[in-house]
Design an enzyme around this catalytic site. Structure first.
Site, short mmCIF file in Angstrom:
data_model
loop_
_atom_site.label_atom_id
_atom_site.label_comp_id
_atom_site.label_asym_id
_atom_site.label_seq_id
_atom_site.Cartn_x
_atom_site.Cartn_y
_atom_site.Cartn_z
N GLU A 25 7.71 -3.48 10.31
CA GLU A 25 8.67 -4.57 10.41
C GLU A 25 8.97 -4.84 11.89
OE1 GLU A 25 13.36 -4.79 8.97
OE2 GLU A 25 12.30 -2.91 9.02
N ASP A 79 12.62 13.05 19.61
CA ASP A 79 12.19 12.57 20.94
C ASP A 79 13.09 11.40 21.36
OD1 ASP A 79 10.70 12.38 23.27
OD2 ASP A 79 9.07 11.24 22.36
N ILE A 83 11.44 -5.72 14.75
CA ILE A 83 12.89 -5.70 14.96
C ILE A 83 13.24 -6.77 15.99
CG2 ILE A 83 14.85 -4.28 15.74
CD1 ILE A 83 13.56 -3.27 13.09
P1 ADP Z 1 4.51 3.79 22.42
O1 ADP Z 1 4.27 4.63 21.21
O2 ADP Z 1 3.24 3.29 23.04
O3 ADP Z 1 5.41 4.47 23.44
P2 ADP Z 1 6.73 2.28 21.32
O4 ADP Z 1 6.75 2.65 19.89
O5 ADP Z 1 7.72 2.95 22.21
O6 ADP Z 1 5.25 2.47 21.93
O7 ADP Z 1 6.86 0.72 21.39
C1 ADP Z 1 6.78 0.00 22.61
C2 ADP Z 1 7.94 -0.98 22.75
O8 ADP Z 1 7.89 -1.92 21.67
C3 ADP Z 1 9.31 -0.30 22.63
O9 ADP Z 1 9.83 0.06 23.87
C4 ADP Z 1 10.15 -1.35 21.93
O10 ADP Z 1 10.79 -2.16 22.88
C5 ADP Z 1 9.17 -2.20 21.17
N1 ADP Z 1 9.19 -1.91 19.73
C6 ADP Z 1 8.92 -0.72 19.12
N2 ADP Z 1 8.99 -0.83 17.79
C7 ADP Z 1 9.30 -2.14 17.53
C8 ADP Z 1 9.52 -2.88 16.34
N3 ADP Z 1 9.41 -2.33 15.13
N4 ADP Z 1 9.86 -4.19 16.46
C9 ADP Z 1 9.97 -4.77 17.69
N5 ADP Z 1 9.76 -4.13 18.83
C10 ADP Z 1 9.43 -2.83 18.77
#
Ligand code: ADP
Length: 289
Positions: A87, A196, A89
């Site tokens: 989803e 984390d 966000i």
């Molecule tokens: P990585 O595993 O490469 O560190 P993240 O899971 O931290 O990547 O995601 C990268 C960025 O994307 C996050 O800092 C956040 O701002 C954004 N993000 C993560 N999950 C979502 C989501 N479900 N919807 C919108 N933006 C997201």
């Protein structure tokens, strides 16, 4: 994004992808916002290098964190070794009471208990393996679990990575001798942990609610989760005071905090290199000199 993945997503969601936009901020993967013909939006992470089970494990962690339904967690749509789709966000601004609400919810999350220390599968902390499957003598013994599956596992990795100086080896041996004393008096039942939580691993949604992402889930001592929030900062004092109102920390937490940070410092040294070595050694010395 290749045709096969497009087809997979279309097949599963029943809608065509109409736009793919990069999302900044990830440490490990390439991230994208997908807009579908149906109007739905999804968040997609791709990883071409890590041909491992990073994303299925992330998906399982998100699902576990969603079980108590306390803090919003992005719903996982689909994942395999090369991608995770969830989803999207929509982000919003923090309200005045954000830190307080987040602190309260985080405390409520920790009230969700597991049957043993650890988790039913190993997962990842950053891109390093996080060992979660407890030995028989670790399931009910947090101190043993924490030393073996967290500190010792990272030390073993440090040996492989050539970071294990004689000082580090002696330090870890000394911590092993003293660990029951260091964590004495803090026994609690296993709590659901994000694993984390630093400021890059939560978001604020369009209603101003906190949303957790990128977890390294297991059931453990909640002090380990709070210590991680302190490692790089970015959480307001109201976060901690609200946490304490809902689920008060026990005496001696301040003393124990750094031993929990040590796991993440060792992990950072293993991920990013020797720049973390001095901080690792300073922390070890705090408990051994
Ligand atoms: P990585 O595993 O490469 O560190 P993240 O899971 O931290 O990547 O995601 C990268 C960025 O994307 C996050 O800092 C956040 O701002 C954004 N993000 C993560 N999950 C979502 C989501 N479900 N919807 C919108 N933006 C997201």
């Amino acid at each position: 994004m290749d045709l096969e993945l497009r087809q997979k997503i279309t097949q599963h969601t029943g809608s065509e992808i109409v736009s793919v936009k990069p999302v900044a901020g990830g440490c490990i993967s390439d991230a994208f916002k997908l807009e579908m013909e149906s109007g739905s939006r999804y968040f997609l992470k791709l990883n071409y290098i890590a041909n491992r089970d990073l994303f299925p494990k992330e998906a399982n962690g998100l699902i576990e964190l969603g079980k108590p339904a306390i803090i919003r967690i992005p719903k996982v749509i689909l994942s395999d070794c090369s991608f995770i789709l969830m989803e999207f966000i929509e982000s919003g601004a923090k309200t005045k009471s954000f830190a307080k609400t987040f602190g309260r919810k985080f405390a409520e999350l920790h009230k969700f208990k597991g049957r043993y220390f650890g988790f039913y599968e190993d997962n990842y902390i950053g891109s390093n393996v996080q060992r979660n499957i407890p030995g028989d003598d670790e399931k009910e013994d947090w101190v043993n679990f924490f030393f073996t599956k967290r500190l010792l596992a990272q030390y073993t990795l440090a040996e492989k990575n050539d970071f294990a100086t004689p000082d580090l080896t002696d330090g870890i041996l000394e911590i092993e001798k003293r660990i029951y004393g260091i964590l004495n008096g803090s026994a609690e039942n296993p709590c659901l942990l994000h694993g984390d939580l630093w400021s890059g691993n939560y978001m604020v949604d369009d209603k101003g609610n906190p949303v957790l992402s990128d977890p390294a889930v297991y059931y453990g001592h909640r002090e380990a989760d709070l210590a991680m929030t302190k490692l790089f900062g970015g959480f307001r004092p109201e976060f901690y005071s609200a946490y304490n109102e809902v689920y008060p920390l026990t005496d001696g937490y301040e003393y124990r905090e750094d031993i929990y940070k040590l796991y993440h410092l060792l992990n950072h040294m293993n991920l990013f290199g020797k720049g973390y070595y001095n901080q690792v050694m300073d922390t070890i010395r705090k408990y051994t000199s």
